[in-house]
Design a protein around this motif. Sequence first.
Motif, PDB file in Angstrom:
ATOM      1  N   VAL A 179      -4.127   9.470   1.151  1.00 35.91           N
ATOM      2  CA  VAL A 179      -5.492   8.963   0.996  1.00 35.91           C
ATOM      3  C   VAL A 179      -6.070   8.490   2.331  1.00 35.91           C
ATOM      4  N   TYR A 180      -5.200   8.125   3.254  1.00 38.60           N
ATOM      5  CA  TYR A 180      -5.557   7.922   4.661  1.00 38.60           C
ATOM      6  C   TYR A 180      -4.568   8.748   5.486  1.00 38.60           C
ATOM      7  N   ASP A 201     -10.153   8.408   2.408  1.00 39.18           N
ATOM      8  CA  ASP A 201     -10.481   8.422   0.987  1.00 39.18           C
ATOM      9  C   ASP A 201      -9.796   7.300   0.217  1.00 39.18           C
ATOM     10  N   GLY A 202      -9.465   6.196   0.892  1.00 37.56           N
ATOM     11  CA  GLY A 202      -8.709   5.144   0.230  1.00 37.56           C
ATOM     12  C   GLY A 202      -9.523   4.006  -0.330  1.00 37.56           C
ATOM     13  N   ASN A 203     -10.709   3.726   0.231  1.00 37.01           N
ATOM     14  CA  ASN A 203     -11.526   2.596  -0.213  1.00 37.01           C
ATOM     15  C   ASN A 203     -12.833   3.081  -0.813  1.00 37.01           C
ATOM     16  N   GLU A 204     -13.043   2.842  -2.085  1.00 39.69           N
ATOM     17  CA  GLU A 204     -14.326   3.126  -2.717  1.00 39.69           C
ATOM     18  C   GLU A 204     -15.170   1.852  -2.594  1.00 39.69           C
ATOM     19  N   ALA A 205     -15.673   1.610  -1.391  1.00 49.15           N
ATOM     20  CA  ALA A 205     -16.336   0.335  -1.078  1.00 49.15           C
ATOM     21  C   ALA A 205     -17.799   0.350  -1.476  1.00 49.15           C
ATOM     22  N   SER A 259      -7.519  11.307  -4.587  1.00 49.82           N
ATOM     23  CA  SER A 259      -7.771  11.415  -3.154  1.00 49.82           C
ATOM     24  C   SER A 259      -6.559  11.906  -2.378  1.00 49.82           C
ATOM     25  N   VAL A 260      -5.414  12.032  -3.023  1.00 49.14           N
ATOM     26  CA  VAL A 260      -4.190  12.391  -2.293  1.00 49.14           C
ATOM     27  C   VAL A 260      -4.276  13.820  -1.753  1.00 49.14           C
ATOM     28  N   TRP A 261      -4.119  13.934  -0.446  1.00 50.63           N
ATOM     29  CA  TRP A 261      -4.062  15.239   0.221  1.00 50.63           C
ATOM     30  C   TRP A 261      -2.597  15.567   0.463  1.00 50.63           C
ATOM     31  N   GLN A 285       4.695   4.596  -3.594  1.00 52.07           N
ATOM     32  CA  GLN A 285       3.473   4.313  -4.343  1.00 52.07           C
ATOM     33  C   GLN A 285       2.278   4.483  -3.416  1.00 52.07           C
ATOM     34  N   ILE A 286       1.327   5.318  -3.848  1.00 52.76           N
ATOM     35  CA  ILE A 286       0.095   5.517  -3.094  1.00 52.76           C
ATOM     36  C   ILE A 286      -0.980   4.640  -3.721  1.00 52.76           C
ATOM     37  N   LEU A 287      -1.518   3.754  -2.897  1.00 47.75           N
ATOM     38  CA  LEU A 287      -2.494   2.771  -3.364  1.00 47.75           C
ATOM     39  C   LEU A 287      -3.873   3.060  -2.785  1.00 47.75           C
ATOM     40  N   PRO A 288      -4.947   2.684  -3.518  1.00 51.03           N
ATOM     41  CA  PRO A 288      -6.253   2.621  -2.867  1.00 51.03           C
ATOM     42  C   PRO A 288      -6.235   1.509  -1.821  1.00 51.03           C
ATOM     43  N   GLY A 289      -7.300   1.412  -1.043  1.00 53.69           N
ATOM     44  CA  GLY A 289      -7.390   0.365  -0.041  1.00 53.69           C
ATOM     45  C   GLY A 289      -7.663  -0.999  -0.648  1.00 53.69           C
TER      46      GLY A 289
END
Length: 478
Positions: free
Chosen positions: A125-126, A136-140, A153-155, A173-177
């Motif tokens: 995601v980053y 693509d990690g933070n939907e701010a 968002s995982v590439w 674990q893949i986390l959002p921001g």
Amino acid sequence: MNNNKRHWSYSLLALALSSVFLTGCDEEASAKVEQENTQPNTSTTISDPYPSTYERLASEPTLIKNVTLYDGIGGIFENTQILLQDGKIQGLGDDIDLPDSYLEIDGTGKFVTPGIIDTHSHLGVYPSPDTRSHADGNEATSPVTAEVWAEHSVWPQDPGFGRALAGGVTSLQILPGSANLFGGRSVVLKNLPDRTMQDMKFPDAPYGIKMACGENPKRVYGRKGGPSTRMANVAGYRSAWISAAKYKADWDAYETAVAAGEDATPPRRDLNNETLKGVLDGDIIVHMHCYRADEMTVMMDVMQEFDYQIGSFHHAVEGYKIADKLAQNNVCASMWADWWGFKMEAYDGIRENVAMVHQAGACAVVHSDSDIGIQRLNQEAAKAWADGRRAGIDIPKADAWQWLTSNAAKSLGIFDQTGSLEVGKNADVVLWSAEPFSTYSQAEKVFIDGGLAFDRTQPDTWPVSDFELGQVGAGDQK
């Protein structure tokens, strides 16, 4: 194609063709009406709309003998052996029923451990290279975005996955921001690089949700209408949980009515509350970015108020101040070894943090939150262990290895499958060239579900992403 590479390096021609087709779809896509966050009434929801398509590597029975073994739950066994067969750990110690045919690896002078599990990663995601187009990690866009899922968002071509594999990481674990109060769902992956997120998705691992307290939501939203204070942060959590509790009550009432044979109209689906309801139902685990002891204590009060469970506080640089409270509330702390002082809420971090949390009987985890740190998490744990020892906290190394394996697995809800070397568990195993806390130790062989995913002696078999084709030679990754 070599089995270890699976399908990660696939045809550049196929990619070129797909780009042509995608370009042709742009006009059609732009004509679509923007999707809303709700859907029309429906009596059913798909419980797993993006199912795992993970398939374990082909493997042969493998016996690793004459090794020193850390079992990941505090045990150390010298001059022992372990049998990997059919994706599982089939035998440990002297009394093993060996199959008729098997591969034998002599591990004299070497160590075996469970594979490392990183509870906090943003790979995919980053990804690398770090460009705005890949961020693509933070939907701010709102303080509460529980509706977004990190897996979308995982590439999977992120070269970081292969680098982490070479460091002995078998799951992550893949986390959002951490821009938001509620940042969205996390996903657990098997670190076996492949074509799609679904091909890497850890089967039956619970979802998590990323939450954040403290400075980040204040900084991001302070000039966007709030929250701009810590008290507004807490009000934002509580408001969201109140809405989710109402949503849960409505759906519970509907399902009760249907079970009783009554004619009932289902509530309207809402993606944000659907995720939060999953937390209240006990199906989704909370992972909370939080630094300060006072804020972690407040969040455990909020946890009690709305009757959910926090799986782990992430970063938790002041975990040592409330280690007893973490233990009492059954909350893990996923920590760095020595990161501190880069902002005010990290100012009171100390190098003995991990060891002090462990000493108090709480669940201590060493995480990365870094595409670089994930490559040498064994060394990060070694630093935390050594700093504790210098402070008079004498923790056996076999106990400290729990920070990377069993405790991490417990915080992610996958300890029944991985995180320790026990008969019947997934054969996620690392053979180290030397004592794994040594700066000079390297992961020589990494097995995921019994399949040889990485062999340091065979550079031609190392995974190379499509992004790196023509840019990085296998030997350049050493």
